[in-house]
Design an enzyme around this catalytic site. Structure first.
Site, PDB file in Angstrom:
ATOM      1  N   HIS A 202       4.717   4.311  -0.334  1.00 34.50           N
ATOM      2  CA  HIS A 202       4.031   3.063   0.001  1.00 34.50           C
ATOM      3  C   HIS A 202       2.547   3.156  -0.380  1.00 34.50           C
ATOM      4  O   HIS A 202       2.008   2.275  -1.059  1.00 34.50           O
ATOM      5  CB  HIS A 202       4.174   2.785   1.500  1.00 34.50           C
ATOM      6  CG  HIS A 202       3.481   1.539   1.962  1.00 34.50           C
ATOM      7  ND1 HIS A 202       4.146   0.348   2.187  1.00 34.50           N
ATOM      8  CD2 HIS A 202       2.177   1.285   2.244  1.00 34.50           C
ATOM      9  CE1 HIS A 202       3.294  -0.570   2.576  1.00 34.50           C
ATOM     10  NE2 HIS A 202       2.089  -0.030   2.626  1.00 34.50           N
ATOM     11  N   GLU A 203       1.902   4.233   0.036  1.00 38.81           N
ATOM     12  CA  GLU A 203       0.484   4.400  -0.262  1.00 38.81           C
ATOM     13  C   GLU A 203       0.247   4.653  -1.747  1.00 38.81           C
ATOM     14  O   GLU A 203      -0.779   4.248  -2.295  1.00 38.81           O
ATOM     15  CB  GLU A 203      -0.101   5.540   0.574  1.00 38.81           C
ATOM     16  CG  GLU A 203      -0.090   5.282   2.076  1.00 38.81           C
ATOM     17  CD  GLU A 203      -0.831   4.011   2.461  1.00 38.81           C
ATOM     18  OE1 GLU A 203      -1.820   3.657   1.778  1.00 38.81           O
ATOM     19  OE2 GLU A 203      -0.424   3.367   3.451  1.00 38.81           O
TER      20      GLU A 203
ATOM     21  N   HIS B 295      -0.194   1.474  -3.528  1.00 39.17           N
ATOM     22  CA  HIS B 295      -1.580   1.015  -3.441  1.00 39.17           C
ATOM     23  C   HIS B 295      -2.453   1.749  -4.451  1.00 39.17           C
ATOM     24  O   HIS B 295      -3.311   1.144  -5.114  1.00 39.17           O
ATOM     25  CB  HIS B 295      -2.131   1.250  -2.034  1.00 39.17           C
ATOM     26  CG  HIS B 295      -1.640   0.286  -1.007  1.00 39.17           C
ATOM     27  ND1 HIS B 295      -1.658  -1.084  -1.192  1.00 39.17           N
ATOM     28  CD2 HIS B 295      -1.127   0.477   0.233  1.00 39.17           C
ATOM     29  CE1 HIS B 295      -1.190  -1.690  -0.123  1.00 39.17           C
ATOM     30  NE2 HIS B 295      -0.844  -0.770   0.755  1.00 39.17           N
TER      31      HIS B 295
ATOM     32  N   HIS C 296      -1.838   0.522  -7.953  1.00 43.19           N
ATOM     33  CA  HIS C 296      -2.446  -0.808  -8.067  1.00 43.19           C
ATOM     34  C   HIS C 296      -3.949  -0.678  -8.330  1.00 43.19           C
ATOM     35  O   HIS C 296      -4.509  -1.388  -9.170  1.00 43.19           O
ATOM     36  CB  HIS C 296      -2.197  -1.581  -6.768  1.00 43.19           C
ATOM     37  CG  HIS C 296      -2.553  -3.020  -6.836  1.00 43.19           C
ATOM     38  ND1 HIS C 296      -2.512  -3.844  -5.737  1.00 43.19           N
ATOM     39  CD2 HIS C 296      -2.970  -3.800  -7.865  1.00 43.19           C
ATOM     40  CE1 HIS C 296      -2.876  -5.065  -6.081  1.00 43.19           C
ATOM     41  NE2 HIS C 296      -3.159  -5.058  -7.367  1.00 43.19           N
TER      42      HIS C 296
END
Length: 301
Positions: A80-81, A84, A87
């Site tokens: 999940h991180e 980020h 991105h």
């Protein structure tokens, strides 16, 4: 803390990611991404991915080195991180304010939710956990297209909906009653499992503070992430052409119209019914297969 440098075949240096994954003395125990330098057309991004995974104590006879182990939930959190982080380092916008995660919450959580889909896919999961083992097609039967999908996933989705409703009401213009009364009313009305009287579980849910009136964005982003994954990566999570499309999508940050960019990425104009189906259908397909003992490795639409 480990530093890793990311490079591309065409772009050269893409950015730097510092991995600070394990607990240590005087370290704040949280999981998040810190953007040190935004990715723009004139500067290289630098980010820090921070977690606080527990380090296994060194056992007698193990020698000088020991290997920390993380459980499935922590693996999902790490991916999940990393969504980020990816991105952030892929962003190449004109202005820092629209680069990477610096945009609307509805958009900034999409890559992180998308990467939860990746680690849930058995081909990615097995490649990460043990790349030297050869798996058969039989290993992908009975719901294995999402390793984190269980009979309790629907309950987790319901909980997200409940907290989204509570978040909206708590940040409305008036609060005629206590937060506990509001939570009890909503949970009793909409939940299959009402909380025990006097426990006030919402008081331990910090997202109601950090994401004031925006917690719904997690479900919104999960829906969009599911649409992207099942249209681009479900059959082949290592598809280079699909990966290139995703990279171009993330490079724009929030500097362009999100809806038109998303339509271009997914390949068709989608509406509210599609977004609802992207949340509901995986749950329905899994639960039916779980009860019927069927293979659900096929697409859910």
């Amino acid at each position: 803390v480990v530093s890793t440098q990311s490079t591309g075949e065409k772009e050269g240096l893409v950015g730097y990611i510092y991995l600070d994954l394990f607990e240590r003395d005087n370290k704040t125990p949280r999981t998040c991404l810190h953007t040190i330098t935004c990715g723009t057309r004139t500067q290289v991004p630098v980010v820090v991915l921070q977690c606080s995974f527990l380090v296994n104590p060194r056992k007698e006879g193990m020698g000088q080195y020991h290997y920390p182990r993380i459980n499935l939930d922590q693996v999902q959190t790490l991916f999940h991180e990393f969504g980020h982080a990816l991105h952030a380092i892929l962003g190449r916008t004109t202005y820092q304010t629209t680069s990477g995660t610096r945009g609307p919450t509805d958009f900034s959580e999409v890559p992180s939710m998308l990467f939860e889909n990746f680690i849930s896919h058995p081909e990615v999961y097995y490649a990460v956990i043990n790349p030297f083992v050869v798996y058969n097609e039989s290993d992908f039967q009975f719901g294995a297209r999402n390793l984190f999908n269980t009979p309790f996933t629907a309950l987790k989705t319901e909980t997200s909906i409940l907290y989204s409703l509570l978040d909206q009401e708590l940040h409305s213009s008036t609060l005629p009653r206590s937060t506990s009364e509001i939570a009890d009313r909503l949970f009793t009305k909409h939940s299959h499992l009402s909380p025990l009287p006097g426990t006030a579980p919402h008081l331990r849910f910090s997202h109601l503070y950090f994401y004031g009136a925006r917690y719904y964005s997690y479900l919104w982003s999960q829906s969009i992430a599911n649409l992207i994954f099942y249209n681009l990566f479900h059959d082949n999570p290592f598809d280079e052409a699909a990966g290139e499309k995703l990279k171009q999508f993330l490079k724009r940050g929030s500097g362009t119209d999100f809806r038109s960019s998303l339509t271009e990425l997914v390949g068709y104009e989608f509406g509210e019914d599609d977004m609802v189906a992207a949340i509901v259908e995986p749950l329905r397909v899994f639960n039916n297969a779980y009860l019927d003992k069927q293979d659900i490795s096929k697409k859910w639409w």
